[in-house]
Design an enzyme around this catalytic site. Structure first.
Site, short mmCIF file in Angstrom:
data_model
loop_
_atom_site.label_atom_id
_atom_site.label_comp_id
_atom_site.label_asym_id
_atom_site.label_seq_id
_atom_site.Cartn_x
_atom_site.Cartn_y
_atom_site.Cartn_z
CE LYS A 182 -1.26 -4.02 3.13
NZ LYS A 182 -1.46 -5.25 2.32
CE1 TYR A 216 -3.83 -2.56 5.38
CE2 TYR A 216 -3.09 -0.43 4.55
CZ TYR A 216 -3.66 -1.67 4.33
OH TYR A 216 -4.06 -2.02 3.06
CB SER A 239 -0.90 0.01 1.24
OG SER A 239 -1.55 1.28 1.38
#
Length: 253
Positions: free
Chosen positions: A166, A162, A149
């Site tokens: 990532k 997150y 991401s």
């Protein structure tokens, strides 16, 4: 006359897509099935959606199987790959797409919310990549695409877990690409920006779109098109260890 590369095809090749029952994963499975692949779609809880996806792939003339597995668990991953090998005897393409979010500000983040996201979004990629690599090394060919991401590249408030996971996928991709290149295995990462899926539909799109030069959110099909290139196009055979942003220009280096 210049050499012409053949058109992309995955005819009779075996593909595994994790987290494939909805959103980006679903679009990827359909795009690869349309090129003739035998697609194993992995899901955690969305069994009905997985069965619906199998019907769509069958309509494209592609045989598929739906396999429930928690990719954050080593035994579950071993079972997933064993079932694919028992069915088709090979794995040509792996797309690591499974992921979750547990968003909150850093000071409010519970250790279990940190760990859950790291376990699935990073450890899950490692476990599946390792399982696929064992098979592909013997085949002396394969393509692995990890879905990361843009927040793994630039960070995002409220997504420390997150973003960290990532970012870890980026480092893992580059290390694996170096280790596996001698066996004709490519490993690349795709970094979507804001894509219109169930994961993003809760967000207020107005301030998000204001940050995007192209002035809109992306679609799962657009992400799938990039994955399709990396998975199937002969022109991608000389690409490895790279991270491809698909974000409407939001992040430019």
């Amino acid at each position: 006359m210049s050499e012409l590369l053949p058109l992309p095809s995955l005819q009779d090749q075996v593909v595994i897509v994790t987290g494939a029952s909805r959103g980006i994963g679903r679009a990827i499975a359909l795009h690869l099935a349309a090129l003739g692949a035998k697609v194993a779609i992995n899901y955690a809880r969305s069994g009905a959606e997985a069965e619906s996806l199998l019907e769509e792939m069958a309509a494209l003339g592609s045989p598929g199987i739906a396999l429930s597995a928690d990719v954050s668990q080593a035994e579950s991953v071993e079972g997933l790959f064993a079932q694919v090998m028992e069915r088709w005897g090979r794995v040509d393409v792996l797309v690591n797409n499974a992921g979750i979010t547990r968003d909150t500000l850093l000071l409010r983040m519970k250790p279990e919310d940190w760990q859950a996201v790291l376990d699935l979004n990073l450890t899950g990629v490692f476990l599946c990549l390792k399982a696929a690599a064992k098979i592909m090394v013997k085949q002396r060919q394969g393509r692995i695409i990890n879905i990361t991401s843009v927040v793994g590249l630039v960070g995002n408030a409220g997504q420390a877990n997150y973003s960290a996971a990532k970012a870890g996928v980026v480092g893992l991709t580059k290390s694996a690409a170096r280790e596996l290149a001698s066996r004709n295995i490519t490993v690349n990462a795709v970094a979507p920006g804001f894509i219109a899926t169930q994961m993003t539909e809760k967000l207020d799109a107005t301030p998000i779109v204001a940050q995007i030069p192209l002035g809109r959110m992306g679609s799962p099909a657009e992400v799938a098109g990039l994955v399709r290139f990396l998975a199937a196009d002969p022109a991608a055979a000389y690409i490895t260890g790279q991270v491809f942003n698909i974000d409407g220009g939001m992040v430019m280096h």
